[in-house]
Design a protein around this motif. Structure first.
Motif, PDB file in Angstrom:
ATOM      1  N   ARG A 154      49.725  32.381  30.311  1.00 21.36           N
ATOM      2  CA  ARG A 154      50.206  33.074  30.686  1.00 21.36           C
ATOM      3  C   ARG A 154      49.342  34.467  30.032  1.00 21.36           C
ATOM      4  N   ILE A 155      49.074  35.532  30.903  1.00 17.20           N
ATOM      5  CA  ILE A 155      48.197  36.486  30.421  1.00 17.20           C
ATOM      6  C   ILE A 155      48.902  37.689  30.195  1.00 17.20           C
ATOM      7  N   GLU A 156      49.370  38.944  29.554  1.00 22.15           N
ATOM      8  CA  GLU A 156      49.937  39.715  29.855  1.00 22.15           C
ATOM      9  C   GLU A 156      49.087  40.758  30.719  1.00 22.15           C
ATOM     10  N   LEU A 157      49.409  41.551  31.517  1.00 17.37           N
ATOM     11  CA  LEU A 157      48.799  42.735  32.176  1.00 17.37           C
ATOM     12  C   LEU A 157      49.503  43.668  32.136  1.00 17.37           C
ATOM     13  N   THR A 158      49.601  44.959  32.292  1.00 14.39           N
ATOM     14  CA  THR A 158      50.016  45.738  33.225  1.00 14.39           C
ATOM     15  C   THR A 158      50.704  45.981  34.145  1.00 14.39           C
ATOM     16  N   PRO A 159      51.716  46.889  35.118  1.00 13.60           N
ATOM     17  CA  PRO A 159      51.337  46.951  35.958  1.00 13.60           C
ATOM     18  C   PRO A 159      50.544  47.311  36.919  1.00 13.60           C
ATOM     19  N   LYS A 160      49.447  48.134  36.489  1.00 13.83           N
ATOM     20  CA  LYS A 160      47.818  48.594  36.868  1.00 13.83           C
ATOM     21  C   LYS A 160      47.033  47.784  36.973  1.00 13.83           C
ATOM     22  N   GLU A 161      47.139  46.844  35.868  1.00 18.98           N
ATOM     23  CA  GLU A 161      45.979  45.888  35.217  1.00 18.98           C
ATOM     24  C   GLU A 161      46.655  44.716  36.412  1.00 18.98           C
ATOM     25  N   PHE A 162      47.703  44.459  37.027  1.00 17.80           N
ATOM     26  CA  PHE A 162      47.502  43.850  37.475  1.00 17.80           C
ATOM     27  C   PHE A 162      47.733  43.774  38.975  1.00 17.80           C
ATOM     28  N   ASP A 163      47.749  44.984  39.298  1.00 16.23           N
ATOM     29  CA  ASP A 163      47.332  45.755  41.024  1.00 16.23           C
ATOM     30  C   ASP A 163      46.092  45.612  41.266  1.00 16.23           C
ATOM     31  N   LEU A 164      45.398  46.021  39.978  1.00 15.31           N
ATOM     32  CA  LEU A 164      44.468  45.813  40.063  1.00 15.31           C
ATOM     33  C   LEU A 164      43.797  44.479  40.399  1.00 15.31           C
ATOM     34  N   LEU A 165      43.966  44.042  39.434  1.00 16.03           N
ATOM     35  CA  LEU A 165      43.293  42.288  39.977  1.00 16.03           C
ATOM     36  C   LEU A 165      43.170  42.097  41.472  1.00 16.03           C
ATOM     37  N   LEU A 166      45.459  41.995  41.670  1.00 15.15           N
ATOM     38  CA  LEU A 166      45.639  41.562  43.293  1.00 15.15           C
ATOM     39  C   LEU A 166      43.847  41.971  43.899  1.00 15.15           C
ATOM     40  N   PHE A 167      44.423  43.669  44.152  1.00 16.39           N
ATOM     41  CA  PHE A 167      43.367  44.619  44.631  1.00 16.39           C
ATOM     42  C   PHE A 167      42.052  43.711  44.991  1.00 16.39           C
ATOM     43  N   LEU A 168      41.036  43.198  43.670  1.00 20.02           N
ATOM     44  CA  LEU A 168      39.794  42.584  43.773  1.00 20.02           C
ATOM     45  C   LEU A 168      39.742  41.274  44.525  1.00 20.02           C
ATOM     46  N   SER A 169      41.244  40.458  44.795  1.00 15.93           N
ATOM     47  CA  SER A 169      41.697  38.915  44.510  1.00 15.93           C
ATOM     48  C   SER A 169      41.597  39.341  46.514  1.00 15.93           C
ATOM     49  N   LYS A 170      42.166  40.247  46.807  1.00 12.13           N
ATOM     50  CA  LYS A 170      42.177  40.533  48.382  1.00 12.13           C
ATOM     51  C   LYS A 170      40.900  40.480  48.643  1.00 12.13           C
ATOM     52  N   TYR A 171      39.179  40.931  48.017  1.00 14.12           N
ATOM     53  CA  TYR A 171      38.414  40.935  48.794  1.00 14.12           C
ATOM     54  C   TYR A 171      37.182  39.902  48.142  1.00 14.12           C
ATOM     55  N   GLU A 172      38.003  39.144  47.471  1.00  7.37           N
ATOM     56  CA  GLU A 172      37.126  37.791  46.470  1.00  7.37           C
ATOM     57  C   GLU A 172      35.745  38.136  46.764  1.00  7.37           C
ATOM     58  N   GLY A 173      35.051  38.528  46.338  1.00  4.25           N
ATOM     59  CA  GLY A 173      33.180  38.349  46.612  1.00  4.25           C
ATOM     60  C   GLY A 173      32.450  39.147  47.274  1.00  4.25           C
ATOM     61  N   LYS A 174      33.333  40.210  47.566  1.00  8.44           N
ATOM     62  CA  LYS A 174      33.096  41.352  48.424  1.00  8.44           C
ATOM     63  C   LYS A 174      32.697  42.513  47.280  1.00  8.44           C
ATOM     64  N   ALA A 175      31.499  42.888  46.881  1.00  7.96           N
ATOM     65  CA  ALA A 175      31.248  44.526  46.012  1.00  7.96           C
ATOM     66  C   ALA A 175      32.558  45.484  46.632  1.00  7.96           C
ATOM     67  N   LEU A 176      33.130  46.257  45.442  1.00  5.96           N
ATOM     68  CA  LEU A 176      33.462  47.450  45.789  1.00  5.96           C
ATOM     69  C   LEU A 176      33.687  48.250  45.285  1.00  5.96           C
ATOM     70  N   SER A 177      33.200  50.021  45.380  1.00  4.52           N
ATOM     71  CA  SER A 177      32.992  51.128  44.728  1.00  4.52           C
ATOM     72  C   SER A 177      33.692  50.987  43.808  1.00  4.52           C
ATOM     73  N   ARG A 178      33.546  52.354  43.507  1.00  2.00           N
ATOM     74  CA  ARG A 178      34.917  52.977  42.090  1.00  2.00           C
ATOM     75  C   ARG A 178      35.786  53.582  42.931  1.00  2.00           C
ATOM     76  N   LYS A 179      35.076  54.572  43.718  1.00  2.00           N
ATOM     77  CA  LYS A 179      35.955  55.115  44.438  1.00  2.00           C
ATOM     78  C   LYS A 179      36.686  54.000  45.579  1.00  2.00           C
ATOM     79  N   GLN A 180      36.251  53.193  45.922  1.00  2.00           N
ATOM     80  CA  GLN A 180      37.389  52.471  46.590  1.00  2.00           C
ATOM     81  C   GLN A 180      38.734  51.918  46.414  1.00  2.00           C
ATOM     82  N   LEU A 181      38.331  51.510  44.783  1.00  2.00           N
ATOM     83  CA  LEU A 181      39.130  50.594  43.682  1.00  2.00           C
ATOM     84  C   LEU A 181      40.369  51.805  43.587  1.00  2.00           C
TER      85      LEU A 181
END
Length: 247
Positions: A154-181
């Motif tokens: 298990r890895i301890e993440l803050t709620p915002k870190e979890f949200d960011l990782l989950l968002f990236l995972s929804k677009y796996e393999g796709k480059a997302l800009s900082r503004k999109q994130l």
């Protein structure tokens, strides 16, 4: 429909009254407290949907309150208020687990807009039907439990870190800009300040990468932003090297 409850924490009565007046006009139920220590009991009794939290408070400052709540696994959204204008202070506040950060003086209408943006983001969160675990290499994101494991640990993440990782995972393999994130996670534009994305990406890499300086999961895409990928298996890398060698 029951009104959403908002806890306002500020030791300046004039500011608390101004916020309370405008939030009530906007249709929210509001409770005001005036020191950091009062927050914890108020959460139990009032059960707020969001906290507006001043940074400089008597007894316990806002930064400590925010950090303590996140350590207790509280996911109540927090908008932090401060008179400090320095960007580094903004990043410190957000790194402590705040969802948003506003500097005084501010427009009550802007505060209400930020509150509505946070509630919109929460309403867009996936339902239980599409909340199964996501497996990316040795990384497993348990959406329903809001937990992350790497190779079973298990890895301890803050709620915002979890949200960011989950968002990236929804677009796996796709480059997302900082503004999109920024828009996808914070649901509004951070006045052009995209450094907060870099800070959160750096923290994520420290936690999920074997070597944060040579990331295998969260890759930087030059002139664009970041993408999450599933790294090739070690034996695949070995086979590729062998093929190159024999060629």
């Amino acid at each position: 429909m029951q009104k959403k409850r908002i806890l306002v924490v500020d030791d300046e009565p004039s500011i608390s009254m101004l916020i309370e007046f405008n939030l009530k006009l906007a249709g929210y139920e509001v409770k005001c407290v005036y020191d950091g220590q009062a927050v914890f009991e108020s959460i139990k009794q009032f059960r707020p949907a969001l906290i507006v939290l001043d940074l400089m408070l008597p007894k316990i400052n806002g930064l400590e309150v925010c950090q303590t709540l996140r350590e207790q696994k509280s996911e109540i959204p927090i908008i932090m208020l401060t008179a400090m204008q320095d960007t580094s202070d903004k990043i410190t506040g957000l790194n402590s687990g705040a969802d948003d950060y506003m500097t005084k003086p501010f427009s009550p209408q802007e505060l209400i807009s930020r509150i509505k943006a946070i509630f919109r983001r929460l309403e867009k969160m996936p339902t239980m039907e599409d909340n199964g675990p996501l497996q990316i290499g040795e990384l497993c994101i348990h959406q329903d439990q809001k937990e992350v494991t790497f190779a079973g640990n298990r890895i301890e993440l803050t709620p915002k870190e979890f949200d960011l990782l989950l968002f990236l995972s929804k677009y796996e393999g796709k480059a997302l800009s900082r503004k999109q994130l920024l828009h996808g996670i914070w649901d509004y534009h951070f006045l052009g300040d995209t450094r907060i994305v870099d800070v959160h990406i750096s923290h994520l890499r420290d936690k999920i990468e074997v070597n944060a300086r040579n990331p295998q999961y969260i890759l930087t895409v030059r002139s664009v932003g970041y993408k999450l990928v599933s790294p090739p298996a070690p034996n695949t890398l070995h086979e590729k090297k062998e093929t190159i060698h024999h060629t």
